[in-house]
Motif scaffolding. Structure first.
Motif, PDB file in Angstrom:
ATOM      1  N   LEU A 201       0.983  -1.173   0.195  1.00  0.00           N
ATOM      2  CA  LEU A 201      -0.106   0.134   0.170  1.00  0.00           C
ATOM      3  C   LEU A 201       0.755   1.217   0.058  1.00  0.00           C
ATOM      4  CD1 LEU A 201      -2.795   1.371   0.133  1.00  0.00           C
ATOM      5  CD2 LEU A 201      -2.759   0.985   2.550  1.00  0.00           C
ATOM      6  N   HIS A 202       1.876   1.282   0.873  1.00  0.00           N
ATOM      7  CA  HIS A 202       2.847   2.415   0.888  1.00  0.00           C
ATOM      8  C   HIS A 202       3.272   2.575  -0.574  1.00  0.00           C
ATOM      9  CE1 HIS A 202       2.945   3.441   4.936  1.00  0.00           C
ATOM     10  NE2 HIS A 202       3.332   2.575   5.305  1.00  0.00           N
ATOM     11  N   ARG A 203       3.917   1.625  -1.284  1.00  0.00           N
ATOM     12  CA  ARG A 203       4.422   1.751  -2.355  1.00  0.00           C
ATOM     13  C   ARG A 203       3.488   2.044  -3.491  1.00  0.00           C
ATOM     14  NH1 ARG A 203       9.418  -0.551  -2.547  1.00  0.00           N
ATOM     15  NH2 ARG A 203       9.965  -1.936  -0.796  1.00  0.00           N
ATOM     16  N   ALA A 204       2.392   1.558  -3.438  1.00  0.00           N
ATOM     17  CA  ALA A 204       1.352   1.931  -4.416  1.00  0.00           C
ATOM     18  C   ALA A 204       0.847   3.569  -4.320  1.00  0.00           C
ATOM     19  CB  ALA A 204      -0.085   1.190  -4.194  1.00  0.00           C
ATOM     20  N   HIS A 205       1.098   3.876  -3.060  1.00  0.00           N
ATOM     21  CA  HIS A 205       0.728   5.323  -2.913  1.00  0.00           C
ATOM     22  C   HIS A 205       1.855   6.116  -3.473  1.00  0.00           C
ATOM     23  CE1 HIS A 205      -2.986   6.254  -0.710  1.00  0.00           C
ATOM     24  NE2 HIS A 205      -2.692   5.359   0.033  1.00  0.00           N
ATOM     25  N   ALA A 206       3.044   5.770  -3.218  1.00  0.00           N
ATOM     26  CA  ALA A 206       4.218   6.454  -3.621  1.00  0.00           C
ATOM     27  C   ALA A 206       4.443   6.563  -5.360  1.00  0.00           C
ATOM     28  CB  ALA A 206       5.476   5.902  -3.269  1.00  0.00           C
ATOM     29  N   GLU A 207       4.007   5.392  -5.914  1.00  0.00           N
ATOM     30  CA  GLU A 207       3.921   5.389  -7.339  1.00  0.00           C
ATOM     31  C   GLU A 207       2.911   6.181  -7.965  1.00  0.00           C
ATOM     32  OE1 GLU A 207       3.404   1.032  -8.198  1.00  0.00           O
ATOM     33  OE2 GLU A 207       5.455   0.482  -7.282  1.00  0.00           O
ATOM     34  N   HIS A 208       1.735   6.210  -7.164  1.00  0.00           N
ATOM     35  CA  HIS A 208       0.713   7.000  -7.729  1.00  0.00           C
ATOM     36  C   HIS A 208       0.973   8.415  -7.789  1.00  0.00           C
ATOM     37  CE1 HIS A 208      -3.167   9.514  -7.087  1.00  0.00           C
ATOM     38  NE2 HIS A 208      -3.421   8.804  -8.017  1.00  0.00           N
ATOM     39  N   ARG A 209       1.924   9.038  -6.467  1.00  0.00           N
ATOM     40  CA  ARG A 209       2.038  10.354  -6.596  1.00  0.00           C
ATOM     41  C   ARG A 209       3.256  10.608  -7.565  1.00  0.00           C
ATOM     42  NH1 ARG A 209       1.692   9.002  -0.648  1.00  0.00           N
ATOM     43  NH2 ARG A 209       4.002   8.525  -0.873  1.00  0.00           N
ATOM     44  N   ALA A 210       4.055   9.672  -7.515  1.00  0.00           N
ATOM     45  CA  ALA A 210       5.155  10.045  -8.796  1.00  0.00           C
ATOM     46  C   ALA A 210       4.639  10.280 -10.025  1.00  0.00           C
ATOM     47  CB  ALA A 210       6.254   8.990  -8.565  1.00  0.00           C
TER      48      ALA A 210
ATOM     49  N   THR B 230      -4.864   4.908 -16.455  1.00  0.00           N
ATOM     50  CA  THR B 230      -3.545   4.400 -15.631  1.00  0.00           C
ATOM     51  C   THR B 230      -3.847   5.149 -13.940  1.00  0.00           C
ATOM     52  OG1 THR B 230      -1.968   4.486 -17.490  1.00  0.00           O
ATOM     53  CG2 THR B 230      -1.148   4.678 -15.167  1.00  0.00           C
ATOM     54  N   VAL B 231      -4.402   6.080 -14.020  1.00  0.00           N
ATOM     55  CA  VAL B 231      -4.592   6.714 -12.814  1.00  0.00           C
ATOM     56  C   VAL B 231      -5.799   6.115 -12.243  1.00  0.00           C
ATOM     57  CG1 VAL B 231      -5.467   8.778 -11.603  1.00  0.00           C
ATOM     58  CG2 VAL B 231      -3.778   9.041 -13.414  1.00  0.00           C
ATOM     59  N   ASP B 232      -6.813   5.818 -12.814  1.00  0.00           N
ATOM     60  CA  ASP B 232      -7.912   5.179 -12.407  1.00  0.00           C
ATOM     61  C   ASP B 232      -7.570   3.578 -11.878  1.00  0.00           C
ATOM     62  OD1 ASP B 232      -9.882   6.969 -12.961  1.00  0.00           O
ATOM     63  OD2 ASP B 232     -10.528   6.079 -14.905  1.00  0.00           O
ATOM     64  N   GLY B 233      -6.758   3.112 -12.718  1.00  0.00           N
ATOM     65  CA  GLY B 233      -6.270   1.717 -12.271  1.00  0.00           C
ATOM     66  C   GLY B 233      -5.312   1.612 -11.037  1.00  0.00           C
ATOM     67  N   MET B 234      -4.444   2.692 -10.829  1.00  0.00           N
ATOM     68  CA  MET B 234      -3.652   3.116  -9.814  1.00  0.00           C
ATOM     69  C   MET B 234      -4.615   3.293  -8.259  1.00  0.00           C
ATOM     70  SD  MET B 234      -0.736   5.353 -11.175  1.00  0.00           S
ATOM     71  CE  MET B 234       0.791   4.715 -10.808  1.00  0.00           C
ATOM     72  N   TRP B 235      -5.900   3.834  -8.566  1.00  0.00           N
ATOM     73  CA  TRP B 235      -6.645   4.140  -7.328  1.00  0.00           C
ATOM     74  C   TRP B 235      -7.472   2.920  -7.201  1.00  0.00           C
ATOM     75  CZ3 TRP B 235      -6.546   7.182  -3.889  1.00  0.00           C
ATOM     76  CH2 TRP B 235      -6.272   8.589  -3.999  1.00  0.00           C
ATOM     77  N   ALA B 236      -7.648   2.132  -8.048  1.00  0.00           N
ATOM     78  CA  ALA B 236      -8.304   0.777  -7.951  1.00  0.00           C
ATOM     79  C   ALA B 236      -7.467  -0.134  -6.722  1.00  0.00           C
ATOM     80  CB  ALA B 236      -8.514   0.120  -9.288  1.00  0.00           C
ATOM     81  N   GLU B 237      -6.225  -0.427  -7.082  1.00  0.00           N
ATOM     82  CA  GLU B 237      -4.998  -1.018  -6.338  1.00  0.00           C
ATOM     83  C   GLU B 237      -5.054  -0.341  -4.996  1.00  0.00           C
ATOM     84  OE1 GLU B 237      -0.562  -2.571  -6.585  1.00  0.00           O
ATOM     85  OE2 GLU B 237      -1.086  -0.523  -7.930  1.00  0.00           O
ATOM     86  N   ILE B 238      -4.766   0.966  -4.926  1.00  0.00           N
ATOM     87  CA  ILE B 238      -4.932   1.645  -3.561  1.00  0.00           C
ATOM     88  C   ILE B 238      -6.267   1.154  -2.815  1.00  0.00           C
ATOM     89  CG2 ILE B 238      -5.024   3.920  -2.392  1.00  0.00           C
ATOM     90  CD1 ILE B 238      -3.062   4.890  -4.595  1.00  0.00           C
TER      91      ILE B 238
ATOM     92  N   GLU C  26      -8.090  -1.576  -3.154  1.00  0.00           N
ATOM     93  CA  GLU C  26      -8.161  -2.809  -2.865  1.00  0.00           C
ATOM     94  C   GLU C  26      -7.069  -3.218  -1.653  1.00  0.00           C
ATOM     95  OE1 GLU C  26      -7.373  -5.044  -6.418  1.00  0.00           O
ATOM     96  OE2 GLU C  26      -9.221  -4.313  -7.378  1.00  0.00           O
ATOM     97  N   LEU C  27      -6.119  -2.517  -1.804  1.00  0.00           N
ATOM     98  CA  LEU C  27      -5.165  -2.697  -0.729  1.00  0.00           C
ATOM     99  C   LEU C  27      -5.357  -2.185   0.460  1.00  0.00           C
ATOM    100  CD1 LEU C  27      -1.559  -2.343  -2.785  1.00  0.00           C
ATOM    101  CD2 LEU C  27      -2.464  -4.418  -1.766  1.00  0.00           C
TER     102      LEU C  27
END
Length: 116
Positions: A18-27, A67-75, A77-78
């Motif tokens: 979850l931490h990594r998913a947030h960091a990747e999203h911000r980047a 891509t942003v929608d997919g990242m939010w979906a992963e965040i 879910e986690l």
């Protein structure tokens, strides 16, 4: 789980992901235009801007939006997996917030902690 670390290994892994998913999203967001939709920019003085002049934004492409929608979906879910983990049933309610903060601290990857 052991005496030094009160968290199950799978919960620590979920929180780290979850931490990594947030960091990747911000980047990823940092590399996108400032506006999702095309928008005209402005110069300082025309409108309030603490950043000075603001350039025109071409908006995001459909691929970038997906891509942003997919990242939010992963965040999401986690986040659900961490919050609904069976471990939390064993934590006394009066220490729940403190314990969740400790999980976040323990599971924070080094590169994410440095970027924060």
């Amino acid at each position: 789980m052991n005496d030094e670390n009160p968290f199950p290994h799978d919960l620590l892994q979920l929180q780290e992901r979850l931490h990594r998913a947030h960091a990747e999203h911000r980047a990823y967001l940092d590399g996108l235009p400032w506006s999702v939709e095309p928008m005209k920019g402005w110069v300082r003085g025309e409108r309030f801007s603490h950043r000075g002049d603001v350039p025109h934004s071409p908006g995001w492409s459909d691929e970038q939006k997906e891509t942003v929608d997919g990242m939010w979906a992963e965040i999401r879910e986690l986040s659900i997996a961490v919050v609904d983990h069976r471990h939390w049933k064993s934590v006394p309610v009066d220490t729940l917030v403190k314990t969740r903060r400790e999980l976040k601290r323990q599971a924070r990857p080094a590169e994410v902690a440095e970027a924060a």
